[in-house]
Write an enzyme that holds these catalytic residues in place. Sequence first.
Site, mmCIF file in Angstrom:
data_model
loop_
_atom_site.group_PDB
_atom_site.id
_atom_site.type_symbol
_atom_site.label_atom_id
_atom_site.label_comp_id
_atom_site.label_asym_id
_atom_site.label_seq_id
_atom_site.Cartn_x
_atom_site.Cartn_y
_atom_site.Cartn_z
ATOM 1 N N GLU A 312 -5.670 1.879 -9.680
ATOM 2 C CA GLU A 312 -6.739 2.612 -10.358
ATOM 3 C C GLU A 312 -6.479 4.117 -10.336
ATOM 4 O OE1 GLU A 312 -10.399 1.139 -8.534
ATOM 5 O OE2 GLU A 312 -10.366 -0.586 -9.880
ATOM 6 N N ASP A 386 -12.499 -8.547 -7.509
ATOM 7 C CA ASP A 386 -13.103 -7.313 -6.993
ATOM 8 C C ASP A 386 -14.550 -7.528 -6.549
ATOM 9 O OD1 ASP A 386 -13.620 -4.722 -6.385
ATOM 10 O OD2 ASP A 386 -13.705 -3.991 -8.445
ATOM 11 N N GLU A 414 -22.326 -3.301 -4.860
ATOM 12 C CA GLU A 414 -21.851 -2.833 -6.165
ATOM 13 C C GLU A 414 -22.083 -3.874 -7.261
ATOM 14 O OE1 GLU A 414 -17.664 -1.862 -6.182
ATOM 15 O OE2 GLU A 414 -17.633 -1.528 -8.335
HETATM 16 C C1 GCV Z 1 -13.172 2.828 -4.431
HETATM 17 C C2 GCV Z 1 -13.691 -1.311 -7.566
HETATM 18 C C3 GCV Z 1 -14.773 -0.277 -7.560
HETATM 19 C C4 GCV Z 1 -14.196 1.102 -7.317
HETATM 20 C C5 GCV Z 1 -13.426 1.059 -5.991
HETATM 21 C C6 GCV Z 1 -12.339 0.010 -6.118
HETATM 22 C C7 GCV Z 1 -11.550 -0.140 -4.847
HETATM 23 O O1 GCV Z 1 -12.876 -1.154 -8.680
HETATM 24 O O2 GCV Z 1 -15.470 -0.315 -8.762
HETATM 25 O O3 GCV Z 1 -15.242 2.018 -7.266
HETATM 26 O O4 GCV Z 1 -12.878 2.295 -5.688
HETATM 27 O O5 GCV Z 1 -12.933 -1.234 -6.394
HETATM 28 O O6 GCV Z 1 -11.881 -1.021 -4.091
HETATM 29 O O7 GCV Z 1 -10.639 0.639 -4.627
#
Ligand code: GCV
Length: 725
Positions: A312, A386, A414
Amino acid sequence: MKLSVVMIRTLLFFLILCSIIRSKAEDGYRLWLRYERITNVSLLKNYTRQLTSVHIGKLSPTIQVAVEELQLAIKSMLVKELALTAQVQSGTLLLGTPASTPVIQAMNISEKLRNTGPEGYLIMSTAWNGKKVIVITANTDKGVLYGVFHFIRLIQTQQDISDLNISSAPKIKLRLLNHWDNLDRTVERGYAGFSIWDWHKLPDFIDPRYKDYARANASIGINGTVLTNVNANAWVLTPHYLEKVAALANVFRPYGIRVYLTARFSAPTEIGGLPTADPLNPDVQQWWNKKVREIYNLIPDFGGFLVKANSEGQPGPQNFGRTHAEGANMLARALAPFNGVVMWRAFVYDDKIPDDRAKQAFNEFKPLDGAFLPNVLVQVKNGPIDFQPREPFHPLFGAMPATPLMMEFQITQEYTGFSTHLVYLANQFKECLSSDTYARGEGSTVARVIDGSLHNYPITGMAGVANIGTDRNWTGHHFGQANWYAFGRLAWNHELTAMSVAEEWIRMTFTNELHVVNTIKKLMDSSWETTVNYMTPLGLHHIMGWNHHYGPAPWIQDKHRADWTSVYYHRADEKGLGFDRTPSGSNAVSQYTQRVSEKFGSRLNCPEKFLLWFHHVGWTEQLSSGKTLWEELCLAYYRGAAEVKQMLETWSTLQGKIDDDRYEHVRTMLSIQHKEAIWWRNACVLYFQTFSKMEIPAHLEKPDKPLSYYMQLEFPYAPGIKPKW
Ligand code: GCV
């Protein structure tokens, strides 16, 4: 009418009493450490008789906080001072290690302590010189502290303490919270206010919250905290911030909590002035060695680094043509002389790679098994995508016998309704932990992978992404506290049942009144399954709002990354629904051991809770109930929403049975949850109907708004959004 003096006095007394009761508003700040006064007279007498004083040996900062906590708890629950005594009397509580406390040394219990390791403890009723005493002992002061919290819990939950013989040791070594907290105090995926780390005022101002945070964590066995976001900021490694980190470490140290930081892989170029961060470049290695020495000078018990690399948008070794192992090992080399560890995350996927996102972590990491240095753990999320409301276990568990894998759970909600939905996540954690990988035959559960017993891992760990913020009740929703609590308890002992943990928490957090305990327990027990039903039943996943992940949005498509859209995951078309991960599709099932792969890969044997995760199923195909996929999908969504209504009704039976403040807060949250469950239900059923072209079963109430209404909703300021770097 004339008031007599007596009447006036009575009235005044009553008014003062009311104001005292009022001022003790239950705002949730005290978490499960409320230490409410025991009002049952015979129980109170019983405890009071059995506890007369406390005896300790050599004082250390940890024993000091253990005694402080014990005295606070006893004073508050039994309305009694537990004085320190040099003489052992009847009812004395003996606290300490054999090394620090001569009386305990003289008891010859080293044999019994053998199995408790460096953090476990014994709590025993015994006799000393004809006097009945209770001993809380361990091999280390930290173990004693954990024992004290266990003992306090026994009284909080009103257990019999007359004949104790408890031995407990953690099954997992590193039990950590991961804070996704940014230096500007925003919290990525945080729904309880801002970060509790007040970076600007540190190191001089020590917010009393830090100590309460440490107490709460120590009480459930958490022994480490990663202070900063995995989407890392190199600034935390500068001297200015390290001084602040050291101040926090000083507060946490007596409570047995070590601090860890996230290491931004490009830090050598961003704050170190080097032209590269290539892990094989000697200058880069030197830079990290020096940085780590600087950290240990300030924080002698620093735990190590957590790293999100090449995921990411985060930088990592692959930017320099190196592997994850080469990157992790470079940091591991710097940390090894100080016994620090690297927790290297396996959460990697790349939109440039034309393969199912669910397969990518396995593809990257499995070939690296055995290539990591001994002080590296690979941190794996519970499932392959995720933190979805429900996922099958990650195929890496069981597949890397030569590399310690640690678990990453998400405590912050989340994908399960932020902090307005009551979702007890221990059931989710337990489902994953008890899944059988069959890596070494039947019984090779995920729990046995991560506790090291399956592959003899030398280090083990479990991390939970924290749900803590500046909200007065810490977690936004009062029931969010239960997920923090359950994470810690399960990290200590994954064999505990979700419901036994819930019961402890309810008794300590609300009341010991059995009817209330059972009512809340029932509510918690079904809450996760309910949420899965109104959000992502039958194995659906990642169909929430784009980026912020708030609310339903199965229609998301055409974004710059296909794997950040919903249509990528649900694959609805006129024929059916679901992601074909069998050999005729992405073949993600092949990453599991044969037994598991055959089960998940078979349309008939795949558990229906994962059906659409692994199979593209026709709309009119029959499920085990004899009903079609379309009917079952509708029924699940409607059942989920109806169950939230039921939760609300159940909760309202508790009015007057628990304090008004928390009753009212939770009631309001449940009504939000009900509204949002209906939103999820309507939006998803209407959207999928555009593919199935079938009617919603006649007996179900029809959505009152068209799909277009749900599709135009926007939430640019939903909380917890990922910052743009
Ligand atoms: C910290 C998901 C979340 C991101 C998070 C990522 C991760 O994609 O939406 O906010 O980033 O996981 O665990 O690195």
